[in-house]
Design a protein around this motif. Structure first.
Motif, PDB file in Angstrom:
ATOM      1  N   LEU A 106       0.804  -1.227   0.000  1.00 51.13           N
ATOM      2  CA  LEU A 106       0.000   0.000   0.000  1.00 51.13           C
ATOM      3  C   LEU A 106       0.840   1.282   0.000  1.00 51.13           C
ATOM      4  CD1 LEU A 106      -2.729   1.309  -0.034  1.00 51.13           C
ATOM      5  CD2 LEU A 106      -2.919   0.941   2.432  1.00 51.13           C
ATOM      6  N   PRO A 107       1.920   1.398   0.792  1.00 48.11           N
ATOM      7  CA  PRO A 107       2.683   2.656   0.757  1.00 48.11           C
ATOM      8  C   PRO A 107       3.248   2.999  -0.623  1.00 48.11           C
ATOM      9  CG  PRO A 107       3.188   1.436   2.747  1.00 48.11           C
ATOM     10  CD  PRO A 107       2.382   0.511   1.881  1.00 48.11           C
ATOM     11  N   PRO A 108       3.982   2.072  -1.305  1.00 45.82           N
ATOM     12  CA  PRO A 108       4.475   2.434  -2.646  1.00 45.82           C
ATOM     13  C   PRO A 108       3.354   2.588  -3.661  1.00 45.82           C
ATOM     14  CG  PRO A 108       4.985   0.131  -2.163  1.00 45.82           C
ATOM     15  CD  PRO A 108       4.491   0.735  -0.891  1.00 45.82           C
ATOM     16  N   LEU A 109       2.261   1.829  -3.494  1.00 48.44           N
ATOM     17  CA  LEU A 109       1.130   1.955  -4.407  1.00 48.44           C
ATOM     18  C   LEU A 109       0.496   3.328  -4.293  1.00 48.44           C
ATOM     19  CD1 LEU A 109      -0.973   0.872  -6.396  1.00 48.44           C
ATOM     20  CD2 LEU A 109      -2.207  -0.113  -4.433  1.00 48.44           C
ATOM     21  N   ALA A 110       0.261   3.791  -3.068  1.00 48.30           N
ATOM     22  CA  ALA A 110      -0.358   5.110  -2.874  1.00 48.30           C
ATOM     23  C   ALA A 110       0.511   6.213  -3.468  1.00 48.30           C
ATOM     24  CB  ALA A 110      -0.603   5.355  -1.385  1.00 48.30           C
ATOM     25  N   ARG A 111       1.830   6.109  -3.287  1.00 48.24           N
ATOM     26  CA  ARG A 111       2.730   7.119  -3.858  1.00 48.24           C
ATOM     27  C   ARG A 111       2.678   7.109  -5.378  1.00 48.24           C
ATOM     28  NH1 ARG A 111       6.174   5.375   0.411  1.00 48.24           N
ATOM     29  NH2 ARG A 111       7.213   3.907  -0.995  1.00 48.24           N
ATOM     30  N   ARG A 112       2.693   5.926  -5.966  1.00 40.98           N
ATOM     31  CA  ARG A 112       2.713   5.842  -7.436  1.00 40.98           C
ATOM     32  C   ARG A 112       1.393   6.297  -8.042  1.00 40.98           C
ATOM     33  NH1 ARG A 112       5.369   0.865 -10.822  1.00 40.98           N
ATOM     34  NH2 ARG A 112       4.845   1.609 -12.907  1.00 40.98           N
ATOM     35  N   LEU A 113       0.296   5.968  -7.390  1.00 43.33           N
ATOM     36  CA  LEU A 113      -1.001   6.435  -7.879  1.00 43.33           C
ATOM     37  C   LEU A 113      -1.079   7.955  -7.839  1.00 43.33           C
ATOM     38  CD1 LEU A 113      -3.369   3.830  -6.162  1.00 43.33           C
ATOM     39  CD2 LEU A 113      -2.810   3.969  -8.597  1.00 43.33           C
ATOM     40  N   ALA A 114      -0.572   8.550  -6.762  1.00 43.33           N
ATOM     41  CA  ALA A 114      -0.586  10.010  -6.652  1.00 43.33           C
ATOM     42  C   ALA A 114       0.271  10.655  -7.731  1.00 43.33           C
ATOM     43  CB  ALA A 114      -0.110  10.432  -5.264  1.00 43.33           C
ATOM     44  N   ASP A 115       1.395  10.011  -8.062  1.00 40.63           N
ATOM     45  CA  ASP A 115       2.304  10.568  -9.067  1.00 40.63           C
ATOM     46  C   ASP A 115       1.767  10.409 -10.484  1.00 40.63           C
ATOM     47  OD1 ASP A 115       4.092  11.318  -7.111  1.00 40.63           O
ATOM     48  OD2 ASP A 115       5.372   9.551  -7.338  1.00 40.63           O
ATOM     49  N   GLU A 116       1.233   9.222 -10.793  1.00 37.69           N
ATOM     50  CA  GLU A 116       0.884   8.904 -12.175  1.00 37.69           C
ATOM     51  C   GLU A 116      -0.575   9.160 -12.522  1.00 37.69           C
ATOM     52  OE1 GLU A 116       2.336   5.194 -13.637  1.00 37.69           O
ATOM     53  OE2 GLU A 116       4.170   5.273 -12.436  1.00 37.69           O
ATOM     54  N   LEU A 117      -1.463   9.137 -11.524  1.00 35.70           N
ATOM     55  CA  LEU A 117      -2.890   9.338 -11.793  1.00 35.70           C
ATOM     56  C   LEU A 117      -3.455  10.377 -10.814  1.00 35.70           C
ATOM     57  CD1 LEU A 117      -3.904   5.589 -12.279  1.00 35.70           C
ATOM     58  CD2 LEU A 117      -3.563   7.293 -14.078  1.00 35.70           C
ATOM     59  N   GLU A 283      -9.279  -0.058 -15.021  1.00 38.42           N
ATOM     60  CA  GLU A 283      -8.319  -0.864 -15.769  1.00 38.42           C
ATOM     61  C   GLU A 283      -6.908  -0.301 -15.639  1.00 38.42           C
ATOM     62  OE1 GLU A 283      -9.617  -1.093 -19.770  1.00 38.42           O
ATOM     63  OE2 GLU A 283     -11.479  -2.139 -19.315  1.00 38.42           O
ATOM     64  N   ARG A 284      -6.797   1.022 -15.689  1.00 43.24           N
ATOM     65  CA  ARG A 284      -5.472   1.639 -15.570  1.00 43.24           C
ATOM     66  C   ARG A 284      -4.858   1.356 -14.207  1.00 43.24           C
ATOM     67  NH1 ARG A 284      -4.438   7.583 -17.778  1.00 43.24           N
ATOM     68  NH2 ARG A 284      -2.349   6.842 -17.237  1.00 43.24           N
ATOM     69  N   VAL A 285      -5.677   1.399 -13.162  1.00 45.77           N
ATOM     70  CA  VAL A 285      -5.147   1.167 -11.818  1.00 45.77           C
ATOM     71  C   VAL A 285      -4.738  -0.297 -11.643  1.00 45.77           C
ATOM     72  CG1 VAL A 285      -5.710   1.181  -9.364  1.00 45.77           C
ATOM     73  CG2 VAL A 285      -6.399   3.095 -10.810  1.00 45.77           C
ATOM     74  N   THR A 286      -5.543  -1.233 -12.115  1.00 41.85           N
ATOM     75  CA  THR A 286      -5.170  -2.641 -11.971  1.00 41.85           C
ATOM     76  C   THR A 286      -3.903  -2.952 -12.770  1.00 41.85           C
ATOM     77  OG1 THR A 286      -6.735  -3.238 -13.745  1.00 41.85           O
ATOM     78  CG2 THR A 286      -7.505  -3.446 -11.463  1.00 41.85           C
ATOM     79  N   ASP A 287      -3.737  -2.328 -13.937  1.00 42.04           N
ATOM     80  CA  ASP A 287      -2.505  -2.506 -14.700  1.00 42.04           C
ATOM     81  C   ASP A 287      -1.313  -1.930 -13.945  1.00 42.04           C
ATOM     82  OD1 ASP A 287      -3.832  -3.780 -16.746  1.00 42.04           O
ATOM     83  OD2 ASP A 287      -3.947  -2.013 -18.031  1.00 42.04           O
ATOM     84  N   LEU A 288      -1.510  -0.787 -13.309  1.00 42.70           N
ATOM     85  CA  LEU A 288      -0.428  -0.182 -12.531  1.00 42.70           C
ATOM     86  C   LEU A 288      -0.049  -1.078 -11.352  1.00 42.70           C
ATOM     87  CD1 LEU A 288      -0.076   3.569 -11.651  1.00 42.70           C
ATOM     88  CD2 LEU A 288       0.263   1.832  -9.892  1.00 42.70           C
ATOM     89  N   ILE A 289      -1.054  -1.657 -10.687  1.00 43.13           N
ATOM     90  CA  ILE A 289      -0.778  -2.567  -9.572  1.00 43.13           C
ATOM     91  C   ILE A 289       0.013  -3.771 -10.044  1.00 43.13           C
ATOM     92  CG2 ILE A 289      -1.847  -4.160  -7.923  1.00 43.13           C
ATOM     93  CD1 ILE A 289      -4.137  -2.101  -7.652  1.00 43.13           C
ATOM     94  N   ALA A 290      -0.386  -4.329 -11.195  1.00 45.51           N
ATOM     95  CA  ALA A 290       0.334  -5.487 -11.742  1.00 45.51           C
ATOM     96  C   ALA A 290       1.777  -5.116 -12.068  1.00 45.51           C
ATOM     97  CB  ALA A 290      -0.379  -5.991 -12.986  1.00 45.51           C
ATOM     98  N   ASP A 291       1.981  -3.929 -12.617  1.00 45.28           N
ATOM     99  CA  ASP A 291       3.330  -3.484 -12.940  1.00 45.28           C
ATOM    100  C   ASP A 291       4.155  -3.294 -11.663  1.00 45.28           C
ATOM    101  OD1 ASP A 291       5.341  -2.332 -14.859  1.00 45.28           O
ATOM    102  OD2 ASP A 291       5.009  -0.571 -13.614  1.00 45.28           O
TER     103      ASP A 291
END
Length: 295
Positions: A106-117, A283-291
């Motif tokens: 969750l910590p790296p995911l939240a940061r990446r979502l904030a940066d990219e989306l 779809e974009r978020v699930t792809d980002l999570i997979a990446d």
């Protein structure tokens, strides 16, 4: 009145000259003048004072210019919003996580979502047991779940992300905490802290099956609903626990993690959502999570 007439009027009002406005609009001057006259006739007011050299706005024209700019800006904003929705760059999503993913992913995911989306509004729910996640997906309380398969629900689309190895969580003063690696048989006779069986935790069944396959009859000392509580009780010396390796992101004084050897392929982590959801931003978020989990 139409949007094109508004655009024509704004150009003339800003240039204060029909010839320069026509050049700006890439059109001839006579049809531009005709459109402005039609606009004034439709409104029933004079917007411009015309002279041979330039035009000046009337009081009504100045008021109309302000509103016309606002209308055109709103139209542009609507078009931009539609494009962002189509591209999956805006919306609202709630993500629910199982305990170990709460601390490790969750910590790296939240940061990446904030940066990219940045256009998507996110909410997060941590420490969720799999049955609670499945129910929350069905009711719409969450949109995406990071959970542990298997999930026997045909209404969900489940995408396995990776397998995570087992570790043993031990009190730091435990004799086994000094070992570099443990096997299931080494855990015979130990009191265990597990996720609650009463709430049908997926991890409870996994842990009990793993111990029995290794020839260990588990002695359950405590059942808990949250991974953080599980770690806290281990650190307090009340027992040991088996968990996927990402639990090591939960750092507590008095707890030591030791890899578990010979424990099969580990535990799957998956992302799930309702199968009939076709939202581009989902779809974009699930792809980002997979990446992110593939890194």
């Amino acid at each position: 009145m139409n949007l094109r007439q508004l655009q024509y009027f704004v150009a003339v009002a800003e240039e204060r000259h029909f010839g320069r406005a026509a050049q700006r609009l890439h059109m001839a001057q006579p049809p531009l003048s005709h459109q402005i006259r039609q606009l004034e006739q439709g409104l029933g007011v004079e917007l411009l004072h015309r002279t041979t050299r330039r035009v000046e706005l009337t009081d009504a024209g100045r008021a109309y210019l302000e509103r016309a700019r606002a209308v055109l800006s709103s139209v542009d904003d609507a078009a931009d919003h539609a494009r962002r929705v189509a591209a999956g760059a805006t919306g609202h999503l709630t993500i629910g996580c199982v305990g170990t993913a709460t601390y490790s992913l969750l910590p790296p995911l939240a940061r990446r979502l904030a940066d990219e989306l940045p256009g998507i509004d996110f909410a997060f729910r941590g420490e969720m047991l799999v049955p609670d996640q499945v129910e929350a997906l069905r009711t719409g309380a969450i949109d995406i779940a990071l959970l542990r398969p298997p999930v026997a629900d045909p209404s969900l689309r489940v995408r396995v992300l990776r397998r995570e190895p087992w570790v043993v969580a031990l009190p730091s003063d435990h004799a086994l905490a000094r070992r570099k690696r443990l096997r299931v048989a080494d855990l015979a006779g130990e009191p265990f802290i597990v996720h609650s069986a009463g709430r049908r935790s997926a991890m409870y069944d996994r842990v009990v099956a793993l111990l029995r396959e290794g020839g260990v009859a588990p002695t359950i000392r405590h059942e808990v609903g949250e991974t953080s509580t599980l770690g806290t009780l281990v650190a307090a010396g009340l027992g040991i626990a088996l968990a996927p390796e990402p639990i090591t992101a939960l750092r507590l004084d008095g707890i030591t993690y030791v890899p578990l050897a010979g424990a099969g392929g580990g535990v799957e982590l998956a992302v799930a959502h309702l199968a009939d959801r076709t939202d581009r931003h989902l779809e974009r978020v699930t792809d980002l999570i997979a990446d992110l989990t593939a890194d």
